[in-house]
Design a protein around this motif. Sequence first.
Motif, short mmCIF file in Angstrom:
data_model
loop_
_atom_site.label_atom_id
_atom_site.label_comp_id
_atom_site.label_asym_id
_atom_site.label_seq_id
_atom_site.Cartn_x
_atom_site.Cartn_y
_atom_site.Cartn_z
N MET A 1 0.84 -1.19 0.00
CA MET A 1 0.00 0.00 0.00
C MET A 1 0.88 1.25 0.00
N SER A 2 0.63 2.13 -0.96
CA SER A 2 1.47 3.31 -1.11
C SER A 2 0.68 4.41 -1.81
N LYS A 3 0.85 5.63 -1.33
CA LYS A 3 0.18 6.76 -1.99
C LYS A 3 0.68 6.93 -3.42
N SER A 4 1.95 6.63 -3.65
CA SER A 4 2.50 6.80 -4.99
C SER A 4 1.90 5.81 -5.98
N LEU A 5 1.43 4.65 -5.48
CA LEU A 5 0.81 3.66 -6.35
C LEU A 5 -0.69 3.88 -6.50
N GLY A 6 -1.22 4.85 -5.77
CA GLY A 6 -2.64 5.14 -5.86
C GLY A 6 -3.52 4.08 -5.21
N ASN A 7 -2.96 3.26 -4.32
CA ASN A 7 -3.74 2.20 -3.66
C ASN A 7 -3.76 2.38 -2.15
N PHE A 8 -3.69 3.63 -1.72
CA PHE A 8 -3.64 3.96 -0.30
C PHE A 8 -5.06 4.27 0.17
N PHE A 9 -5.55 3.55 1.18
CA PHE A 9 -6.92 3.72 1.64
C PHE A 9 -6.95 3.98 3.15
N THR A 10 -7.66 5.02 3.54
CA THR A 10 -7.90 5.25 4.97
C THR A 10 -9.06 4.37 5.41
N VAL A 11 -9.12 4.11 6.71
CA VAL A 11 -10.21 3.29 7.26
C VAL A 11 -11.55 3.93 6.96
N ARG A 12 -11.64 5.24 7.13
CA ARG A 12 -12.95 5.89 6.94
C ARG A 12 -13.39 5.87 5.49
N ASP A 13 -12.45 5.94 4.56
CA ASP A 13 -12.83 5.83 3.15
C ASP A 13 -13.37 4.43 2.84
N VAL A 14 -12.72 3.42 3.37
CA VAL A 14 -13.16 2.04 3.13
C VAL A 14 -14.54 1.81 3.73
N LEU A 15 -14.77 2.35 4.93
CA LEU A 15 -16.03 2.11 5.61
C LEU A 15 -17.19 2.89 5.01
N LYS A 16 -16.90 3.85 4.15
CA LYS A 16 -17.97 4.52 3.42
C LYS A 16 -18.60 3.58 2.40
N ALA A 17 -17.82 2.64 1.92
CA ALA A 17 -18.29 1.75 0.86
C ALA A 17 -18.55 0.33 1.32
N HIS A 18 -18.02 -0.05 2.49
CA HIS A 18 -18.12 -1.44 2.93
C HIS A 18 -18.55 -1.52 4.38
N LYS B 1 -30.25 -7.46 5.94
CA LYS B 1 -31.12 -6.53 5.23
C LYS B 1 -30.35 -5.49 4.45
N GLY B 2 -29.06 -5.61 4.44
CA GLY B 2 -28.36 -4.69 3.56
C GLY B 2 -27.01 -4.22 4.04
N ALA B 3 -26.71 -4.45 5.32
CA ALA B 3 -25.40 -4.00 5.79
C ALA B 3 -24.29 -4.65 5.00
N SER B 4 -24.50 -5.92 4.64
CA SER B 4 -23.45 -6.64 3.91
C SER B 4 -23.31 -6.19 2.48
N SER B 5 -24.25 -5.39 1.99
CA SER B 5 -24.18 -4.96 0.59
C SER B 5 -23.31 -3.74 0.40
N GLY B 6 -22.86 -3.12 1.51
CA GLY B 6 -22.06 -1.91 1.40
C GLY B 6 -22.90 -0.68 1.23
N ILE B 7 -24.22 -0.77 1.42
CA ILE B 7 -25.11 0.39 1.30
C ILE B 7 -26.05 0.35 2.50
N ASN B 8 -26.21 1.46 3.20
CA ASN B 8 -26.98 1.43 4.43
C ASN B 8 -28.47 1.62 4.18
N ASP B 9 -29.26 1.39 5.25
CA ASP B 9 -30.72 1.44 5.12
C ASP B 9 -31.21 2.80 4.64
N GLU B 10 -30.59 3.88 5.16
CA GLU B 10 -31.04 5.21 4.80
C GLU B 10 -30.84 5.49 3.31
N GLU B 11 -29.70 5.04 2.78
CA GLU B 11 -29.44 5.25 1.37
C GLU B 11 -30.40 4.44 0.51
N ILE B 12 -30.69 3.21 0.94
CA ILE B 12 -31.66 2.39 0.19
C ILE B 12 -33.02 3.07 0.17
#
Length: 458
Positions: free
Chosen positions: A266-283, A400-411
């Motif tokens: 994982m490296s910013k120079s490779l463009g594959n650097f992820f913060t925890v909060r960014d990952v948890l927005k999608a998963h 009911k959707g937590a595992s889909s990476g999208i929360n109830d409010e967004e659905i």
Amino acid sequence: MQIYNTLTRQKEAFVPLEAGRIRMYVCGMTVYDYCHLGHARMLVAFDVIARWLRASGYQLTYVRNITDVDDKILVRARDNGEPIADLTERMIDAMHEDERQLGVLPPDREPRATAHISDIIAMIETLIERDYAYHADNGDVFYRVRRFERYGALNNRNPDDMRSGARVDIDEAKEDPLDFVLWKRARPEEESWSSPWGEGRPGWHIECSAMSTCCLGDTFDIHGGGPDLSFPHHENEIAQSEAATGQKYVNTWMHAGALRVDNEKMSKSLGNFFTVRDVLKAHDPEVVRYLLVASHYRSAINYAPETLKDARRSLERFYNALADVEIIEGEVSDEFAERFTRAMNDDFNTPEALAVMFELVREINRHRENAAHAGALAHELVRLGNLLGLLERSPETFLKGASSGINDEEIARQIEARNAARRNKDFAEADRIRDALAEQGIILKDSREGTTWVSENR
């Protein structure tokens, strides 16, 4: 209980210094930025270890420090145009939020470097008195690496073959290029503290030596951290601490494995650097935690779309087994708990522990017609999962959707947008929304009462 000791490079029977009590120190965050996935790997690994030690009946004192003064912190605060304290408080709050999301329980103590300046200075004074450190002409204080005969033992390295591992460039004021800084002379307009050597601030390595011994004593049971800390940080901690106290510093050294992204570092120079909060927005956070728990804590983990999908499917198997079962206490074979315990006592072998849980899933599905027995098996599955920080939600909530990476409010928002499109006879847009949700595992069902939804995996 067997634990792999980095110092001896083998599994050893773990015997605490004091019967029934364990003292564990883990190197925490340097709080100049948001936690990234590599940090999450370490945090979750030692959270599982702490949970299991407590479940095994030990009285655990778990200390994980915060480095809140450091070169990177000073640079980031200057670049942001904000006071150092404002930056570090903001990052500490964000770190705690990330931990809560991932189900990481707080440590018993969380010392900050800036609260231990007097202890750091006292340890440096002792090292100078014992001729393990010196005040250089440039105002810095350095540790004499070659003075400590066992230097390099943790990493099986010979000092003659080493390069300096300090966080700053080699200073010409050093007696030896291997020497590392204990106290840094303050530069203009830098955060600093008064010391016998003038205004300055501590080096990174000495902070952990002072905080760990102040919180846990001169010798304690376990010291842990991320894979990149074994050298030079932990090597330097041993040298400082044992030279200052005259005692063995730590009995067992533990290091979490690395995290890679699509099999790359994982490296910013490779463009594959992820913060925890960014990952948890999608998963879903539990899916991420499962991915981190499913590998042995010493193994490398590959973070990629397919590994997340595998983690999600595994969690869905657990939650599907629990669905429509009344989870009740009852008698079940001791075999599951005994095998789970053997796995965890074998250097915290979480893959093998999870294999036991999957066998429980098969047993639940086989005995669904026997409600009492299935319910007791389900209770045991939840109990074992909780020991790993998993299965802490109801099956309905997860499926009911937590595992889909999208929360109830967004659905709900998407369903309302689809309903609006249908009212406006924009059926193409309505179909687009339906199909987009279906791609994420959310299946819409229309009826006279309105639109409802389910996960396609339920």
